[in-house]
Design a protein around this motif. Structure first.
Motif, PDB file in Angstrom:
ATOM      1  N   VAL A   1       3.182   3.549   6.600  1.00  0.00           N
ATOM      2  CA  VAL A   1       3.144   2.493   7.550  1.00  0.00           C
ATOM      3  C   VAL A   1       1.704   2.003   7.983  1.00  0.00           C
ATOM      4  CG1 VAL A   1       4.161   2.257  10.109  1.00  0.00           C
ATOM      5  CG2 VAL A   1       5.352   3.643   8.419  1.00  0.00           C
ATOM      6  N   ALA A   2       0.819   2.948   8.385  1.00  0.00           N
ATOM      7  CA  ALA A   2      -0.374   2.437   8.504  1.00  0.00           C
ATOM      8  C   ALA A   2      -1.119   1.470   7.501  1.00  0.00           C
ATOM      9  CB  ALA A   2      -1.352   3.584   8.973  1.00  0.00           C
ATOM     10  N   GLN A   3      -0.974   1.949   6.590  1.00  0.00           N
ATOM     11  CA  GLN A   3      -1.588   0.997   5.347  1.00  0.00           C
ATOM     12  C   GLN A   3      -1.022  -0.355   5.267  1.00  0.00           C
ATOM     13  OE1 GLN A   3      -0.962   3.756   2.062  1.00  0.00           O
ATOM     14  NE2 GLN A   3      -2.680   4.960   2.517  1.00  0.00           N
ATOM     15  N   ALA A   4       0.557  -0.354   5.472  1.00  0.00           N
ATOM     16  CA  ALA A   4       1.256  -1.521   5.582  1.00  0.00           C
ATOM     17  C   ALA A   4       0.867  -2.303   6.581  1.00  0.00           C
ATOM     18  CB  ALA A   4       2.690  -1.393   5.357  1.00  0.00           C
ATOM     19  N   ALA A   5       0.554  -1.934   7.898  1.00  0.00           N
ATOM     20  CA  ALA A   5       0.417  -2.472   8.990  1.00  0.00           C
ATOM     21  C   ALA A   5      -1.229  -3.157   8.958  1.00  0.00           C
ATOM     22  CB  ALA A   5       0.391  -1.584  10.095  1.00  0.00           C
ATOM     23  N   LEU A   6      -2.110  -2.346   8.173  1.00  0.00           N
ATOM     24  CA  LEU A   6      -3.339  -2.724   8.259  1.00  0.00           C
ATOM     25  C   LEU A   6      -3.546  -4.050   7.065  1.00  0.00           C
ATOM     26  CD1 LEU A   6      -6.516  -2.422   8.877  1.00  0.00           C
ATOM     27  CD2 LEU A   6      -6.683  -0.952   6.648  1.00  0.00           C
ATOM     28  N   ALA A   7      -2.884  -3.765   6.090  1.00  0.00           N
ATOM     29  CA  ALA A   7      -2.706  -4.690   5.124  1.00  0.00           C
ATOM     30  C   ALA A   7      -2.335  -6.212   5.608  1.00  0.00           C
ATOM     31  CB  ALA A   7      -1.938  -4.584   3.704  1.00  0.00           C
ATOM     32  N   LEU A   8      -1.173  -6.179   6.507  1.00  0.00           N
ATOM     33  CA  LEU A   8      -0.653  -7.430   7.302  1.00  0.00           C
ATOM     34  C   LEU A   8      -1.667  -7.966   8.079  1.00  0.00           C
ATOM     35  CD1 LEU A   8       1.732  -9.243   7.687  1.00  0.00           C
ATOM     36  CD2 LEU A   8       2.596  -7.714   9.407  1.00  0.00           C
ATOM     37  N   ALA A   9      -2.324  -6.758   8.948  1.00  0.00           N
ATOM     38  CA  ALA A   9      -3.385  -7.423   9.975  1.00  0.00           C
ATOM     39  C   ALA A   9      -4.386  -8.063   9.218  1.00  0.00           C
ATOM     40  CB  ALA A   9      -3.665  -6.304  10.931  1.00  0.00           C
ATOM     41  N   LEU A  10      -4.894  -7.512   8.046  1.00  0.00           N
ATOM     42  CA  LEU A  10      -6.267  -7.944   7.390  1.00  0.00           C
ATOM     43  C   LEU A  10      -5.888  -9.317   6.693  1.00  0.00           C
ATOM     44  CD1 LEU A  10      -7.928  -4.944   6.150  1.00  0.00           C
ATOM     45  CD2 LEU A  10      -8.657  -6.222   8.280  1.00  0.00           C
TER      46      LEU A  10
ATOM     47  N   ALA B   1      -1.545  -6.147  14.475  1.00  0.00           N
ATOM     48  CA  ALA B   1      -2.756  -5.479  14.971  1.00  0.00           C
ATOM     49  C   ALA B   1      -2.900  -4.938  16.348  1.00  0.00           C
ATOM     50  CB  ALA B   1      -3.687  -6.391  14.564  1.00  0.00           C
ATOM     51  N   GLY B   2      -1.934  -5.991  17.162  1.00  0.00           N
ATOM     52  CA  GLY B   2      -1.812  -5.795  18.803  1.00  0.00           C
ATOM     53  C   GLY B   2      -1.058  -4.567  19.178  1.00  0.00           C
ATOM     54  N   ARG B   3       0.161  -4.507  18.336  1.00  0.00           N
ATOM     55  CA  ARG B   3       1.171  -3.497  18.690  1.00  0.00           C
ATOM     56  C   ARG B   3       1.276  -2.272  17.952  1.00  0.00           C
ATOM     57  NH1 ARG B   3       6.420  -5.846  21.082  1.00  0.00           N
ATOM     58  NH2 ARG B   3       6.527  -3.712  21.754  1.00  0.00           N
ATOM     59  N   LEU B   4       1.344  -2.621  16.672  1.00  0.00           N
ATOM     60  CA  LEU B   4       1.828  -1.510  15.906  1.00  0.00           C
ATOM     61  C   LEU B   4       0.541  -0.807  15.397  1.00  0.00           C
ATOM     62  CD1 LEU B   4       3.600  -0.123  14.107  1.00  0.00           C
ATOM     63  CD2 LEU B   4       2.914  -1.837  12.147  1.00  0.00           C
ATOM     64  N   LEU B   5      -0.663  -1.286  15.251  1.00  0.00           N
ATOM     65  CA  LEU B   5      -1.696  -0.393  14.866  1.00  0.00           C
ATOM     66  C   LEU B   5      -1.947   0.523  16.093  1.00  0.00           C
ATOM     67  CD1 LEU B   5      -3.927  -2.382  12.834  1.00  0.00           C
ATOM     68  CD2 LEU B   5      -2.673  -0.222  12.046  1.00  0.00           C
TER      69      LEU B   5
ATOM     70  N   LEU C   1     -12.231  -7.270  13.157  1.00  0.00           N
ATOM     71  CA  LEU C   1     -12.548  -7.031  14.546  1.00  0.00           C
ATOM     72  C   LEU C   1     -11.139  -7.093  15.372  1.00  0.00           C
ATOM     73  CD1 LEU C   1     -15.487  -9.595  14.841  1.00  0.00           C
ATOM     74  CD2 LEU C   1     -15.796  -6.966  15.060  1.00  0.00           C
ATOM     75  N   LEU C   2     -10.384  -7.704  15.021  1.00  0.00           N
ATOM     76  CA  LEU C   2      -8.946  -7.721  15.679  1.00  0.00           C
ATOM     77  C   LEU C   2      -8.259  -6.372  15.870  1.00  0.00           C
ATOM     78  CD1 LEU C   2      -6.695  -9.036  17.123  1.00  0.00           C
ATOM     79  CD2 LEU C   2      -5.689  -9.677  14.706  1.00  0.00           C
ATOM     80  N   VAL C   3      -8.492  -5.848  14.479  1.00  0.00           N
ATOM     81  CA  VAL C   3      -7.977  -4.331  14.162  1.00  0.00           C
ATOM     82  C   VAL C   3      -8.749  -3.395  14.783  1.00  0.00           C
ATOM     83  CG1 VAL C   3      -7.710  -2.463  12.437  1.00  0.00           C
ATOM     84  CG2 VAL C   3      -6.839  -5.010  11.962  1.00  0.00           C
ATOM     85  N   LEU C   4     -10.155  -3.629  14.704  1.00  0.00           N
ATOM     86  CA  LEU C   4     -11.140  -2.535  15.451  1.00  0.00           C
ATOM     87  C   LEU C   4     -11.240  -2.627  16.787  1.00  0.00           C
ATOM     88  CD1 LEU C   4     -14.278  -3.065  13.059  1.00  0.00           C
ATOM     89  CD2 LEU C   4     -13.111  -1.087  13.502  1.00  0.00           C
ATOM     90  N   SER C   5     -10.909  -3.693  17.445  1.00  0.00           N
ATOM     91  CA  SER C   5     -10.759  -3.839  19.004  1.00  0.00           C
ATOM     92  C   SER C   5      -9.353  -3.431  19.599  1.00  0.00           C
ATOM     93  CB  SER C   5     -10.929  -5.292  19.586  1.00  0.00           C
ATOM     94  OG  SER C   5      -9.944  -6.314  18.785  1.00  0.00           O
ATOM     95  N   ALA C   6      -8.412  -3.387  18.615  1.00  0.00           N
ATOM     96  CA  ALA C   6      -6.800  -2.900  18.838  1.00  0.00           C
ATOM     97  C   ALA C   6      -7.053  -1.272  18.889  1.00  0.00           C
ATOM     98  CB  ALA C   6      -6.075  -3.189  17.893  1.00  0.00           C
ATOM     99  N   LEU C   7      -7.817  -0.833  17.940  1.00  0.00           N
ATOM    100  CA  LEU C   7      -8.033   0.522  17.993  1.00  0.00           C
ATOM    101  C   LEU C   7      -9.369   1.041  18.549  1.00  0.00           C
ATOM    102  CD1 LEU C   7      -7.182   1.129  14.329  1.00  0.00           C
ATOM    103  CD2 LEU C   7      -5.498   1.546  16.302  1.00  0.00           C
ATOM    104  N   ALA C   8      -9.848   0.339  19.701  1.00  0.00           N
ATOM    105  CA  ALA C   8     -11.050   0.923  20.049  1.00  0.00           C
ATOM    106  C   ALA C   8     -11.042   2.048  20.811  1.00  0.00           C
ATOM    107  CB  ALA C   8     -11.560  -0.414  20.873  1.00  0.00           C
TER     108      ALA C   8
END
Length: 1616
Positions: free
Chosen positions: A165-174, A194-198, A232-239
């Motif tokens: 799930v994490a890999q699919a979410a990351l691929a979608l976000a990027l 990026a904003g909710r799933l990750l 940066l969207l992913v990184l800030s979501a997981l900050a």
């Protein structure tokens, strides 16, 4: 609300399943699903509290039923439904609302169901949908499901699922678009991931977080500008997981579970990419957030932390140490402040923060060992951000700041630094606008950025390690060749490289790169800049090339890329420098192969190379020996000629003080193979054709290259030797040329190029014989006559009844070309005239030639196979055009020789001997036909013929002549001024249309031709606005044709000129307002010209004097030659003066108000300059006619410079003709209302009364009259008028005392007391300062109307001192350099003999005054700093501004406020009008503006709606602001600035003092730095948006209201 609803529902039934079942029935509206979600959350909350009394056992089953039976089908249906189709309206929003509610309900169902089976099943199904890659709405629904059930999964048992799930979410976000564009369905799904799933998966920790982190790490190199946003969207979501909240997880065991982003170099590179390269503000904001959070986490944890760069070595990208905590916090605080400030994109906000950037470098470099403590890439991010700003001023500031780094500090070497210079810095330097002059800098003084670039590059390269220097310079040069640069950047970069200290850094690769850069410079049309860049690139090669790594062959190939006519001309300083460089290094070059050195004294590698080069060149080629082969290219001949002359000049340097024959021997050895072949040309008929071509090509190039630039060839030993060598072979060469041109040996199309070569050689030989002295019977003399006769014979031979062959047609073309060459040579060389003026066979043949006769194209089968492509229709058309061109060359010679035989009309000669001459109408008709046939580069001889024919036929065939004018103008107007043929064609066109005879005849008959000439004249002037230099050609030719000699002008020509005085008028006022880029090019060209001989381009390239200034210079010098005692001159001058005054009146009426340096201002200024120049030619009678117009001009609103000229000319008139004083006194008799805008002009004239009365024997009556007039104006209500009156009074009173005027003795005490009071005015207010300023002003203190009457004062000194833009300053050097119109040697009007030229512009300027608000307002303007002078009361108490304001406010019944709003820096009338209205509404005590003239503006009045009549307005000019602010401070005011600075106070937190002065900044620049220092406090308006700036009126209104609100609250508290 939600909980109340849920409680109400549960109170209706004890069985929740019934409620759930009821909600699951019916239409799936957003409200129904949200209600279901609220109910499930309420049940989940009860279950968590252990209060599961309501069917607790049945809840898990019910939850599963709701999930499986209702929510999952609902979500499936939403996955397949389009997201509102093309309509992004309510359906799309409704679907997202349902999705969100269904997802939340699903999460509650999973938790109520107990266990993770339901969550895992739902996650598997949603993951399959996500990976299936269906439509975007389906992906969005799947992400909602995964975000809902993800937290319910077990980290260990469901670890593999979480990872997937994490890999699919990351691929979608990027996969989202990182450009910050408009979001679509796919971007919505990516943002949701990026904003909710990750973040939801991040809460699971362990496998999911590692999968995301590993996925980010697997992305490879740092992302580009377009892809950094999603990361940066992913990184800030997981900050919170990657950079945990400080203090949240202090347990080391839990902290070690997740990765630490601070220790990963890829994380920091992504943050840096976001800071520096991201296009959208949101991405940059995320990068700053991550940086700030990392710093806060590090400070909270306190543990040591370090992250090295990817390369392994070098300073850390990020590190933390508790010992250095304070320094680190300070560094990052300043860094983030700078990055945030740069978001404002406004230079006045950013400039005060830039000093903090210097402190960042101080923090970043260790004081102990001088190494980097912080990776320099952080500093580069700041500069990148500045370089990529849309605000070019900010970009320039950033570039300048970077270039100044090494001026004050020495930074350690870093590869990142070098890469930054070659990358972003050079990209920024490619912008031409950065090289503009600084304000106040003189034209031609050089670009500040260009000079700083040179200094920076020299310093930086000298500090580089030797092993790095070569690669850096190579990359730098390759970067210059990798793009097409504009002329200005490439010039200054080349100049900077040329000044790098000598070092052996470049090899063959860099030399090739420099050659590519040279080719880049050829693109620009700016010839001088192009030539200068070539000079600097050659100097770069000489300074930096390691001669041991390159051969002489490499050097010679490089030199061939330089244009000798633009840079490397023989005799220039650059040529000498190159010779010296070759002399020093001649034995050090890499040898290509072993060379023979027989016969060369003290052989060197250069001599060996050149000798072999000539020998190799002279070898007969193996191929192409046939008669029909193509002529070789000129490249080799040019190379050999240049290297031969370089080697000879190098040898001359070595033998300068030794034997002189050495140079002769060396040149002889070099040229022996050539001279030997040339001597055999006439006798060896079997010499290979290509060899003869190459010999003659080398001969021509040797002669062309050998010509010295900038000096005489008579003293050149090398040219003399070469000339003697060539003369010895002249007979052989001339016989060879005669044989080739006349014996039918040239029969193919390719032979036409050979014909051109032979005729070029023949012309050079003629010129050489002329230089040494023409002797009858020389080899050339013996060739000319046979060549002419043979050519005529070939042309007379006609093959009647036969199809023409290629050979015969080519021979005809060649014969016509040879005949044209003979005619041109005969025209230039009187010695070649072979007979008397009687028409001989040659002349008769030429005159009888059928004009515009075209050659029929031969059949293709008869053409040579080698030349098929050349004889196509297009190629044959060029040949025919050349043939017709040569016909007209011959006819032009004939018409010039027999111009006296041309009749003024046809029909007078029955049997013409010379038809083309004696039948001019037919010839002119043929000329018109030729213009329609010939290409524009071949029409020059037709124009020359027209110049002779049109004056003869203008009276009898006017319509035909007008048609010729039209046809010729169409050709000229269709050409571009960048084409080489444009200027020669234009010159020829002007010479025949504006010929003196044509102008005279046209003016006499006043027919079509007269008006057509004037129409063309105005079209040429109009064309000059886009093609600089066109008008120069016209005015220069006309003025020269009207001048017989330097000292006399013919009466006939001047009477003609009077009919075209509009031309001189337009020349006097000519000058366009250039665009900024055009002005920049002119500035840089002037800078290069000022370098003189230091830049070889100035020596080689002729100064064409095409600047706009030379139009006016030509007209002014022409006017200076006119003699007032000559009647025709006098009439011309008077007509011009009347036209100038009418033009001034017309400009004044066109716009009653105009701005300084506007086009109207410039035109009026030029009008009065021209009037001053011709004033000495005015007599009393003529002045009687125009004196009223001159005085009337003094009554008109004018800018300062125009007022000075009007005052000056009035002074000169009254000095020369005192009888006009009576009219002058009448000027003071108008009502005060009419004089408000002009009285200062006439008072200024009176301040020079001593000059006016210089020639008057009886001065006392004049002094009495002047005294009475001035005295009454000393009591004016207007302060400015009083000042000017006092200056005049002081002058008149001193004259009264000198001449002992007894009538005024009774007033002595009063006058002396008044003047003493003014001189000794107490205090430091504006009154005293203004009195000092006006007395020190140049017009009253230094200027002498008689002694300063010269061209320098009129055109340079006065415009400079009166604030005119530099474009209007014409330096006196330009007058002396313009030699087309020579002045008498005794002309003394050039330079000013007084000290006026040493004066600098002051801050006092004459300005027109007056306001619509009445006299009371005028008085209140100055009562804060001025007081009226009342001579009989010396002790008047000072009036306080505040008391006056309070009194006025009380009269109006308004509330009293102590707020002063200062808007003197604001330019736009709309903003000032709006502020005036706001200040009046909220009861401000005063509004200060830069000029009260703004109140007359319609835009101001439209916004102010008469507020200016009820609000005190004070005029405080920007230069006076410092004094004004200091005075207000002394009165107890707090000076408040509306500005964003590092220490700004939030408006919501600031408490306004009662006495507040609000300073507002300029619309573009804000508050200048010098005024920021005067502020007591800076107040900043809190903002939430991205733009970060408000309109100045809006900002001011917000603060005015906040001040008013606070004062109202204070007064309310006091009253209660």
């Amino acid at each position: 609300m939600e909980w109340v609803l849920a409680e109400a529902l549960l109170s209706q039934s004890r069985d929740p399943r019934v409620l759930l079942g009821a909600l699951c029935r019916g239409e799936a509206s957003a409200e129904r699903v949200e209600t279901l979600c609220f109910l499930l959350q309420r049940l989940e909350d009860e279950e968590a509290r252990g209060g599961g009394g309501r069917g607790a056992g049945a809840l898990p089953e019910a939850a599963r039923e709701v999930a499986a039976g209702y929510l999952v089908p609902l979500l499936r249906g939403l996955r397949g439904r389009p997201a509102g189709g093309s309509d992004p309206g309510p359906p799309a929003r409704h679907r997202r609302r349902v999705l969100r509610a269904a997802g939340a309900a699903l999460r509650s169902c999973a938790r109520l169901a107990g266990g993770s089976q339901l969550a895992a099943a739902l996650a598997e199904e949603a993951l399959r949908d996500l990976l299936a890659g269906g439509p975007a709405p389906g992906a969005e629904a799947a992400v909602e499901v995964l975000a809902a059930v993800g937290p319910c999964l077990r980290p260990r048992e469901d670890g593999p699922l979480l990872e997937r799930v994490a890999q699919a979410a990351l691929a979608l976000a990027l996969a989202a678009d990182g450009d910050g564009g408009e979001a679509g369905p796919a971007e919505d799904a990516a943002a949701l991931a990026a904003g909710r799933l990750l973040p939801a998966l991040g809460q699971c920790g362990g496998a999911a977080l590692r999968a995301v982190w590993d996925g980010l790490g697997a992305a490879g190199a740092p992302p580009g500008p377009g892809r950094v946003g999603p990361q940066l969207l992913v990184l800030s979501a997981l900050a919170e997981r990657l950079l945990p909240e400080p203090g949240a997880d202090r347990d080391p065991r839990t902290r070690e579970e997740g990765p630490d982003a601070r220790r990963c170099w890829r994380f920091w590179r992504t943050v840096q990419a976001g800071l520096a390269q991201a296009q959208d503000a949101l991405t940059r904001k995320r990068a700053r957030y991550l940086l700030q959070r990392a710093v806060e986490v590090s400070a909270e944890l306190g543990a040591r932390c370090a992250c090295g760069p990817q390369e392994g070595n070098g300073p850390s990208l990020f590190w933390w140490s508790e010992k250095k905590k304070d320094e680190l916090l300070k560094f990052w605080e300043n860094y983030i402040l700078i990055m945030e400030t740069l978001e404002g994109n406004q230079i006045h906000v950013i400039k005060p923060v830039l000093p903090k950037l210097n402190s960042l470098f101080e923090y970043a470099v260790s004081e102990e060992n001088g190494n980097w403590l912080f990776h320099p890439s952080w500093h580069m991010c700041i500069y990148k951000r500045m370089f990529e700003s849309e605000n070019k001023i900010l970009t320039k500031e950033g570039v300048l700041h970077f270039l100044e780094l090494y001026e004050t500090k020495v930074l350690p070497f870093s590869p990142e630094f070098s890469e930054f210079i070659i990358g972003p810095l050079m990209d920024a330097l490619s912008e031409s606008s950065l090289y503009s002059r600084s304000p106040g800098q003189l034209i031609g003084s050089g670009s500040p950025l260009g000079l700083k670039l040179q200094k920076f590059l020299v310093t930086y390269i000298s500090l580089l390690p030797e092993e790095i220097k070569s690669s850096f310079l190579l990359k730098c040069i390759q970067k210059m060749s990798s793009r097409h640069w504009c002329a200005i950047p490439i010039l200054f970069l080349s100049k900077a490289l040329a000044n790098v200290p000598r070092c052996k850094a470049l090899g063959i690769e860099a030399l090739l790169a420099l050659r590519d850069v040279l080719q880049c410079t050829m693109i620009t049309h700016q010839i001088l800049l192009r030539g200068a860049a070539q000079c600097y690139l050659l100097q770069t090669a000489m300074n930096l090339v390691d001669v041991e790594k390159v051969s002489l062959s490499d050097i010679s190939t490089f030199l061939m890329c330089l244009r000798q006519e633009e840079s490397l001309g023989r005799g220039t300083s650059l040529w000498t420098e190159l010779c010296d460089w070759l002399r020093v290094n001649e034995n050090c070059f890499r040898r290509a192969s072993d060379c023979s050195c027989i016969g060369l004294p003290e052989t060197s590698s250069l001599n060996i190379y050149v000798k072999n080069l000539v020998q190799e060149y002279m070898k007969s080629p193996a191929l192409g020996t046939g008669e029909n082969c193509f002529m070789p290219d000129w490249f080799e001949a040019k190379l050999v000629a240049m290297m031969v002359l370089l080697a000879v000049d190098v040898e001359g340097m070595k033998s300068q003080y030794s034997e002189k024959r050495r140079t002769q021997n060396v040149l002889r050895i070099f040229l022996d193979p050539l001279l030997e072949s040339l001597m055999k040309l006439g006798t060896n008929a079997y010499m290979p054709l290509l060899k003869t071509d190459r010999c003659l090509q080398l001969l021509v190039k040797l002669l062309h290259t050998c010509m010295l630039k900038g000096s005489s060839t008579q003293d050149d030993e090398v040219f003399t030797l070469l000339q003697n060598f060539v003369m010895s072979t002249a007979e052989s060469i001339s016989e060879f040329i005669l044989r080739r041109l006349t014996m039918n040996e040239l029969s193919s199309v390719s032979d036409l190029d050979r014909c051109h070569l032979y005729l070029m050689v023949l012309t050079e030989l003629i010129n050489l014989h002329l230089k040494v002295g023409w002797k009858r019977g020389n080899p050339i003399w013996r060739v000319i006559s046979p060549l002419k006769n043979a050519s005529i014979r070939h042309l007379q031979e006609m093959d009647h009844g036969q199809e023409p062959t290629l050979g015969t047609q080519v021979q005809r073309v060649i014969s016509m070309a040879a005949l044209a060459t003979v005619c041109e040579a005969t025209d230039r060389t009187p010695e070649l005239q072979l007979g008397s003026l009687e028409a001989g066979p040659t002349e008769r043949f030429l005159s009888a030639l059928p004009l515009n006769h075209t050659l029929q194209k031969p059949h293709a089968e008869e053409e040579s196979s080698l030349c098929e492509e050349s004889s196509s229709s297009q190629g044959w058309g060029k040949i025919v055009a050349q043939y017709i061109h040569d016909q007209w060359v011959c006819l032009s010679f004939l018409l010039k020789k027999y111009h006296t035989l041309i009749p003024t009309s046809e029909g007078e000669i029955l049997e013409p001997i010379l038809p083309a001459v004696q039948m001019p109408v037919r010839t002119l008709q043929a000329a018109l036909e030729a213009l329609t046939v010939l290409p524009s580069d071949q029409v020059l001889p037709v124009f020359h013929c027209m110049k002779i024919l049109v004056p003869k036929l203008l009276t009898s065939s006017e319509s035909l002549c007008v048609e010729s004018f039209d046809m010729a103008w169409k050709i000229i107007s269709a050409l571009s001024n960048t084409q080489l043929i444009f200027w020669s064609n234009l010159k020829a066109f002007v010479q025949f249309v504006f010929d003196t005879k044509v102008l005279t005849t046209a003016a006499k008959i006043k027919g079509q031709a007269y008006f057509k000439i004037k129409e063309i004249m105005y079209k040429i002037i109009e064309m000059s606005a886009i093609k600089t230099g066109v008008f120069n050609t016209l005015i220069s030719y006309c003025c020269k044709s009207w001048i017989v000699s330097a000292s006399t002008v013919s009466q006939v020509s001047l009477s003609t000129a009077k009919n075209y005085s509009e031309l001189v008028l337009e020349a006097c006022i000519f000058g366009t307002v250039f665009r900024r880029d055009q002005r920049l090019i002119q500035d840089v060209q002037t800078y290069i010209e000022n370098l003189g001989h230091d830049c070889a381009a100035n020596t080689v390239i002729e100064n064409t004097k095409r600047e706009d200034h030379y139009v006016r210079i030509c007209a002014v010098k022409f006017l200076c030659l006119l003699d007032g005692s000559n009647m025709s001159h006098k009439l011309f001058v008077e007509d011009l003066a009347i036209k100038l005054l009418d033009k001034d009146e017309l400009v004044s009426k066109s716009r009653t108000r105009y701005y300084v340096n506007s086009q109207q201002h410039r035109v009026k200024n030029r009008i009065w300059q021209a009037l001053l120049v011709i004033f000495p030619r005015f007599d009393q009678n003529f002045l009687n006619r125009i004196i009223d117009k001159i005085f009337h001009a003094g009554f008109i609103n004018n800018q300062a410079s125009i007022k000075y000229f009007i005052e000056w000319i009035i002074i000169l008139i009254l000095h020369k003709f005192p009888q006009f004083l009576a009219k002058f006194w009448d000027c003071f008799s108008y009502g005060e209302e009419n004089l408000k805008t002009s009285i200062c002009t006439f008072l200024s004239v009176l301040s020079h009364l001593d000059i006016i009365t210089q020639n008057v024997p009886e001065k006392k009556p004049i002094l009495k009259q002047a005294f009475v007039i001035v005295l009454q104006w000393c009591f004016s209500h207007n302060f400015s008028i009083r000042l000017y009156a006092l200056v005049a009074l002081k002058k008149i009173w001193s004259m009264c005392k000198t001449w002992h005027v007894e009538e005024f003795d009774a007033l002595t005490s009063v006058i002396e007391s008044s003047l003493s009071q003014v001189e000794n005015m107490p205090g430091a207010g504006n009154a005293k300062k203004n009195w000092q300023r006006i007395q020190e002003h140049f017009f009253f203190e230094t200027f002498h109307p008689l002694k300063d009457y010269c061209l320098e004062t009129i055109f340079y000194i006065l415009p400079r001192l009166s604030g005119l833009v530099e474009d209007e300053w014409i330096a006196i050097g330009k007058f002396t350099r313009f030699t087309d119109i020579p002045l008498d040697s005794g002309f003394q009007w050039y330079l000013s003999p007084t000290q006026l030229c040493e004066r600098k512009p002051g801050d006092w300027a004459q300005q027109d005054i007056g306001s619509n608000s009445g006299e009371a307002d005028d008085q209140s303007e100055w009562t804060d700093v001025q007081k009226k002078i009342i001579p009989w009361k010396n002790n008047v108490p000072d009036l306080d501004l505040e008391l006056v304001f309070q009194d006025r406010v009380a009269k109006l019944g308004k509330s009293i406020s102590r707020l002063i709003v200062v808007a003197s820096l604001i330019d736009k009338p709309t903003n000032l009008g709006g502020l005036c209205r706001t200040c009046e509404v909220f009861g401000a005590s005063a509004l200060t503006v830069g000029s009260l003239q703004c109140t007359r503006d319609k835009q101001f009045q439209c916004l102010s709606v008469s507020a200016e009549q009820w609000l005190p307005l004070v005029e405080v000019r920007p230069p006076q602001l410092i004094d004004f602010l200091q005075q207000k401070k002394s009165e107890g005011y707090t000076v408040i600035g509306v500005e964003q600075t590092a220490r700004s106070v939030d408006l919501t937190q600031y408490s306004f003092p009662e006495r507040s002065l609000l300073l507002l900044g300029n619309e573009r620049e804000g508050i200048p730095a010098n005024l920021i220092q005067q502020l007591d406090v800076c107040v900043e308006i809190p903002q939430q948006g991205i733009i970060r700036s408000l309109n100045v009126h809006v900002s001011g209104a917000l603060l005015i209201w906040e001040y008013t609100r606070q004062q109202l609250l204070k007064h309310g508290d006091t009253e209660s």
